[in-house]
Design a protein around this motif. Structure first.
Motif, PDB file in Angstrom:
ATOM      1  N   ASP A  86      23.414 110.896  30.906  1.00 16.24           N
ATOM      2  CA  ASP A  86      24.252 111.823  30.153  1.00 16.24           C
ATOM      3  C   ASP A  86      25.694 111.324  30.227  1.00 16.24           C
ATOM      4  O   ASP A  86      26.162 110.939  31.295  1.00 16.24           O
ATOM      5  CB  ASP A  86      24.135 113.224  30.769  1.00 16.24           C
ATOM      6  N   ILE A  87      26.351 111.348  29.083  1.00 20.77           N
ATOM      7  CA  ILE A  87      27.694 110.773  29.044  1.00 20.77           C
ATOM      8  C   ILE A  87      28.653 111.494  29.980  1.00 20.77           C
ATOM      9  O   ILE A  87      29.519 110.884  30.597  1.00 20.77           O
ATOM     10  CB  ILE A  87      28.236 110.810  27.602  1.00 20.77           C
ATOM     11  N   ASN A  88      28.484 112.803  30.086  1.00 26.96           N
ATOM     12  CA  ASN A  88      29.422 113.547  30.915  1.00 26.96           C
ATOM     13  C   ASN A  88      28.935 113.762  32.344  1.00 26.96           C
ATOM     14  O   ASN A  88      29.615 114.399  33.134  1.00 26.96           O
ATOM     15  CB  ASN A  88      29.710 114.898  30.269  1.00 26.96           C
ATOM     16  N   GLY A  89      27.763 113.249  32.644  1.00 26.58           N
ATOM     17  CA  GLY A  89      27.239 113.449  33.996  1.00 26.58           C
ATOM     18  C   GLY A  89      27.901 112.521  35.001  1.00 26.58           C
ATOM     19  O   GLY A  89      28.873 111.829  34.697  1.00 26.58           O
TER      20      GLY A  89
END
Lengths: 72, 633
Positions: free
Chosen positions: A22-25
């Motif tokens: 996930d890009i924001n993980g």
């Protein structure tokens, strides 16, 4: 921001996508320590390309190892 | 800042030293009490009107509020020819706001003042004409019927300059006042019906350097233009947008300043357009493409209520309220309109106390002229200086700051703080300070889990529907990204040193949707914290947080690894007064929202009936009584 940084960001998104992240993980394990301090975005994009093509982590790419020898 | 006397001011004005905001504020304050200064400035302005520099205009602008009509007129009349050219924007604004009304116009015409526009063409009774056109334009029926032709005839008669002002101001006023159609609709109509006129005006205004610098730019700077206007494509300029034309005419630094001053630096279309033209404002901002849409979501929650018809009495009351606040010259029009929308909405749902609250607000304003609404980076109410030991409060600068000018919940919350402050002097009722209120933790946890599941289903919706969810104009929204992307690739290709493999890879593998997805994820993280889930959710958590004296805030609520802190925290809630203030404001926000019944049910299950009754009685008793002894210093 110049075009090199923008293209680098696109490569980074792809790198995460290839690794199913996930890009924001929290993706710290995919990037070497101090990765974000390196400002040579052209070089960084090339390293990411190598990592994607060989399906390895950044830290295991040849180009990164070479650059590390240069920098440190 | 140190005080200054009349001689310093004389020197300052004569040395043409640039004036900053503080300085103007200082003059503004001094002006109230100093009669000599007032006389000096007025005389000075009158005498040297031929050599006025920008400092004089600034001073004039900050003084015009405090002057009588006669003083304004005597200055205007002292130079008959040029003065209206420079002051047309102010005149228009004031004529529009009913401050000088038709009196000034009549006076000028009676005195045979020659009036010129910025092209040195003589105008015949421009303001009068303008007013008639305005009346017609503001009649919302006009765009739905065949009256367009009549309007077109009138517009042709008008001077170009005034037409442009009308259009810019109207874009703004139409949208916020009448809510009968959106800005996009208005621009579409303008585009179809009046594009020849508008393009004609623009080509004249922009091609004339003098006019561009002295009139067009200052006008845009002052009027808080909508982004749609800057993105309007002029057919006379090879379909370039107005912003692009400005970029070609002005220095990069100026454009940068202009965009930032206008608060347009978070509009991603504008930022991308600037970027393509080599103007980088990334250092100044962190723009979030969905910030705008999020604000629109806030608006869409109550928009359907705004079309309801109100009685004449209600409309008059709102109109009166609007005029009173606009005429102070300091409140921001967006927030005034937000307040109007709030009351329109309350009237349309037949909220019991809507009229009473609106009347109270008007009385508060009349008793405290410095009380105002401002658009700010935060949302808060500042009651000004409070002297706690005395039985009264000394109110100097009551200001309501609102960040999101589409959120009536934010407004209702801060407005309740103001009512509480001005009417009850922020007192805490005895039942509250003596009572003990326990929280039903189980019910609270249930509410949190319901909201979490709502967030999750919403996230799913966002991801499934892609761009459609947020934007109906999917294609148009993608265009800037696509152009931006192609531009990027072009630049990389032109750079000989850049690795071709990387370009090749990006071109083949990059999907525009990825950018969207990235933003969705970020946006999703803010969902809870930014109260987009349900109106009442944030308010209930805040109430619980206050009753727990800030524990909930410190704990935070976790959704998918993101911890959102909702509430005010332990530090803030130490004094009981603060606790009651927030609980009360949140309660009133809840009963004014259109999820009232559902929200009250949840609230009662968590905090119990007793507290709700105390709050309810307190709110019912919140009437401004004119027979109360006035608070004097």
């Amino acid at each position: 921001m110049n075009f090199k940084e923008d293209i680098y960001l696109m490569m980074e998104i792809n790198y995460l996508k290839v690794n199913n992240r996930d890009i924001n993980g929290n993706n710290d394990d995919l990037f070497p320590f101090n990765w974000y301090l390196i400002k040579d975005y052209q070089k960084k994009a090339e390293i990411l390309l190598e990592a994607i093509n060989n399906n390895v982590k950044i830290i295991d790419t040849k180009k990164y190892q070479e650059m590390r020898n240069d920098v440190i | 800042m140190e005080k200054f006397d009349i001689n310093t001011l004389k020197e300052e004005i004569n040395s043409k030293k640039s004036l900053d905001k503080n300085y103007i504020q200082l003059i503004d304050n001094e002006f109230k009490g100093n009669i000599n200064l007032r006389k000096y400035i007025i005389n000075n302005l009158k005498e040297n009107i031929e050599d006025w520099n920008s400092n004089h205009f600034l001073i004039f602008r900050c003084l015009i509020n405090k002057m009588t009509n006669n003083e304004v007129m005597s200055i205007l009349l002292s130079n008959k020819k040029r003065v209206l050219y420079y002051f047309n924007d102010i005149l228009f604004k004031y004529a529009l706001m009913n401050r000088l009304d038709s009196a000034l116009v009549d006076y000028l015409i009676e005195n045979f003042v020659e009036i010129f526009d910025c092209f040195d063409n003589e105008l015949v009774q421009p303001l009068d004409d303008n007013k008639v056109v305005l009346d017609h334009l503001l009649d919302s029926e006009i765009f739905k019927s065949d009256k367009c032709n009549k309007l077109r005839e009138r517009l042709f008669k008008l001077s170009n300059q005034y037409l442009l002002i009308s259009l810019i101001y109207l874009n703004h006023d139409m949208l916020s006042n009448f809510n009968t159609f959106s800005l996009q609709e208005f621009l579409n109509i303008t585009k179809e019906e009046f594009s020849d006129i508008l393009d004609n005006v623009l080509i004249k205004v922009v091609n004339n350097d003098d006019c561009y610098n002295n009139f067009f730019k200052p006008l845009l700077l002052k009027s808080r233009i909508p982004k749609e206007f800057l993105l309007y494509k002029c057919s006379n300029f090879n379909n370039k947008t107005i912003l692009e034309i400005m970029i070609s005419k002005d220095s990069k630094e100026n454009i940068k300043k202009f965009i930032i001053n206008n608060g347009l630096n978070n509009k991603y279309e504008i930022v991308l357009l600037l970027k393509m033209n080599g103007i980088d404002i990334d250092n100044e901002i962190k723009f979030d493409p969905f910030e705008i849409d999020e604000m629109n979501i806030e608006r869409s929650k109550y928009e359907s209520f705004l079309n309801c018809e109100l009685s004449k009495e209600e409309l008059d009351l709102i109109k009166r309220f609007r005029t009173i606040f606009i005429s102070d010259g300091e409140s921001d029009i967006e927030i005034i309109d937000l307040a109007c929308n709030s009351f329109r909405y309350l009237f349309s749902i037949k909220f019991e106390f809507a009229k009473r609250d609106l009347q109270s607000l008007i009385i508060i304003k009349l008793e405290n002229p410095s009380f105002k609404f401002k658009k700010g980076d935060r949302t808060s109410f500042n009651g000004g200086l409070r002297i706690e030991d005395l039985s009264y409060k000394l109110c100097q600068d009551g200001i309501i700051y609102i960040k999101n000018d589409n959120s009536i919940n934010d407004f209702n919350h801060e407005f309740t703080h103001a009512l509480h402050f001005y009417i009850k002097h922020s007192e805490v009722p005895e039942q509250f300070s003596k009572g003990k209120f326990e929280i039903n933790r189980d019910n609270y946890n249930k509410l949190v889990s319901i909201c979490k599941s709502k967030v999750n289903s919403r996230k799913q919706k966002i991801l499934e529907s892609g761009c459609d969810y947020y934007s109906e104009n999917k294609v148009e929204d993608l265009v800037p990204y696509e152009t931006f992307f192609n531009e990027l690739i072009n630049r990389a290709e032109n750079d000989d040193t850049y690795s071709e493999d990387v370009i090749e890879y990006v071109r083949n593998h990059f999907v525009i949707e990825d950018i969207y997805r990235q933003y969705y994820n970020r946006y999703y993280a803010y969902l809870l914290a930014d109260k987009s889930v349900e109106d009442y959710f944030y308010s209930i958590i805040d109430i619980v947080d206050a009753l727990c004296e800030g524990e909930i805030f410190d704990e935070g609520i976790e959704v998918d690894g993101y911890i959102n802190h909702i509430g005010h925290g332990k530090e803030y809630f130490k004094p009981i007064k603060k606790r009651f203030e927030e609980i009360f404001a949140d309660y009133v926000t809840i009963i004014k929202s259109h999820h009232k019944d559902e929200a009250l049910m949840y609230l009662e299950s968590i905090v119990g009936r007793e507290l709700i009754e105390i709050l309810d009685n307190y709110y019912k008793d919140l009437t401004y009584r004119l027979d109360e002894p006035k608070r004097i210093l």
